[in-house]
Design a protein around this motif. Structure first.
Motif, PDB file in Angstrom:
ATOM      1  N   ILE A 226       0.838  -1.193   0.000  1.00 38.03           N
ATOM      2  CA  ILE A 226       0.000   0.000   0.000  1.00 38.03           C
ATOM      3  C   ILE A 226       0.870   1.239   0.000  1.00 38.03           C
ATOM      4  O   ILE A 226       1.504   1.581   1.004  1.00 38.03           O
ATOM      5  N   ASP A 227       0.902   1.915  -1.152  1.00 40.75           N
ATOM      6  CA  ASP A 227       1.665   3.153  -1.285  1.00 40.75           C
ATOM      7  C   ASP A 227       0.746   4.348  -1.500  1.00 40.75           C
ATOM      8  O   ASP A 227       1.052   5.461  -1.091  1.00 40.75           O
ATOM      9  N   ASN A 228      -0.374   4.075  -2.182  1.00 35.84           N
ATOM     10  CA  ASN A 228      -1.297   5.151  -2.523  1.00 35.84           C
ATOM     11  C   ASN A 228      -2.722   4.594  -2.573  1.00 35.84           C
ATOM     12  O   ASN A 228      -2.944   3.406  -2.323  1.00 35.84           O
ATOM     13  N   PHE A 229      -3.668   5.444  -2.911  1.00 33.88           N
ATOM     14  CA  PHE A 229      -5.073   5.032  -2.891  1.00 33.88           C
ATOM     15  C   PHE A 229      -5.363   3.955  -3.931  1.00 33.88           C
ATOM     16  O   PHE A 229      -6.183   3.060  -3.704  1.00 33.88           O
ATOM     17  N   ASN A 230      -4.698   4.018  -5.055  1.00 31.05           N
ATOM     18  CA  ASN A 230      -4.898   2.995  -6.088  1.00 31.05           C
ATOM     19  C   ASN A 230      -4.496   1.612  -5.579  1.00 31.05           C
ATOM     20  O   ASN A 230      -5.133   0.610  -5.905  1.00 31.05           O
ATOM     21  N   ASP A 231      -3.432   1.562  -4.759  1.00 29.21           N
ATOM     22  CA  ASP A 231      -3.002   0.286  -4.181  1.00 29.21           C
ATOM     23  C   ASP A 231      -4.079  -0.302  -3.270  1.00 29.21           C
ATOM     24  O   ASP A 231      -4.240  -1.524  -3.191  1.00 29.21           O
ATOM     25  N   ILE A 232      -4.787   0.562  -2.577  1.00 26.53           N
ATOM     26  CA  ILE A 232      -5.872   0.085  -1.714  1.00 26.53           C
ATOM     27  C   ILE A 232      -6.964  -0.573  -2.558  1.00 26.53           C
ATOM     28  O   ILE A 232      -7.457  -1.663  -2.226  1.00 26.53           O
ATOM     29  N   LYS A 233      -7.308   0.061  -3.664  1.00 25.36           N
ATOM     30  CA  LYS A 233      -8.342  -0.485  -4.552  1.00 25.36           C
ATOM     31  C   LYS A 233      -7.897  -1.829  -5.139  1.00 25.36           C
ATOM     32  O   LYS A 233      -8.689  -2.779  -5.215  1.00 25.36           O
TER      33      LYS A 233
END
Length: 240
Positions: A226-233
């Motif tokens: 998890i680095d950014n919001f896209n990684d969460i998705k």
């Protein structure tokens, strides 16, 4: 065998409403990253688990675990956090994981039984994940080269050559006390007082200078960081 989870980071590249808590407390569907890791370690009968805290350390008070603390978390990173757990690392075999990754127990049995002084897991199918994370996988990927005996030769360098990327480091390391001693010595020998050096910088210096053999262990299942919001998705889709 003991486990150390590095949870000091804030996650400054995440949206403000998410970065108000440590990254390892981000919930991926029904469970947080930290809960998922603890569950895996306990399923492998690793009972002694410690956290290295930093940002908002009080938010981990609900976990009845050993805690080390990096009080200088704002100006340092993973390597400095890891030195806070020196009391364990110099005495016991330890599995170390970054707190912002999500994975399964695949290959953990192999790294646990490894007799190498230092062992790391790697994802050989990394391009599939990186293509979801980045328009150009090479913009973020780093070198990862090992020999026919699965001994690391190079890690963490920028490159435009896919042949120099035989996999990607996942943020999972096993140290035996001797391996930790060599890692710690390399920090001071090659990087002096630098606080923002990366784990891969030290691993690379050990590999290039033949200070200690670092065993690479292939990981064959889904994982994400998890680095950014896209990684969460991406992670929510992978770990439904």
């Amino acid at each position: 065998m003991k486990a150390i989870i590095l949870v000091a980071g804030r996650g400054s590249r995440l949206p403000k409403n998410i970065s108000q808590k440590p990254k390892s407390l981000i919930k991926i569907n029904s469970k947080t990253l930290i809960e998922r890791q603890i569950q895996i370690f306990r399923s492998l009968n690793i009972k002694d688990i410690a956290l290295v805290t930093g940002y908002k350390k009080h938010m981990f008070n609900f976990l009845n675990l050993k805690k080390f603390h990096n009080e200088n978390w704002k100006k340092t990173n993973m390597v400095h956090s890891l030195t806070k757990a020196d009391n364990w690392l110099k005495r016991y075999d330890c599995i170390v994981t970054y707190g912002d990754i999500i994975f399964t127990d695949k290959s953990f049995k192999e790294i646990i039984k490894s007799k190498s002084n230092i062992a790391v897991t790697y994802d050989s199918n990394w391009r599939k994940l990186w293509k979801k994370r980045f328009k150009d996988p090479l913009s973020d990927a780093e070198t990862f080269i090992f020999n026919k005996n699965n001994i690391l030769q190079e890690i963490g360098m920028k490159t435009n050559n896919y042949k120099k990327i035989m996999g990607q480091f996942m943020g999972i390391i096993k140290f035996k006390p001797y391996g930790w001693k060599q890692f710690k010595n390399a920090k001071f020998e090659y990087f002096k007082k630098e606080n923002k050096i990366y784990t891969t910088d030290i691993l690379n210096s050990l590999a290039v200078n033949n200070k200690v053999n670092i065993k690479v262990i292939k990981y064959n299942d889904k994982w994400s960081e998890i680095d950014n919001f896209n990684d969460i998705k991406i992670s929510k889709r992978l770990f439904k």
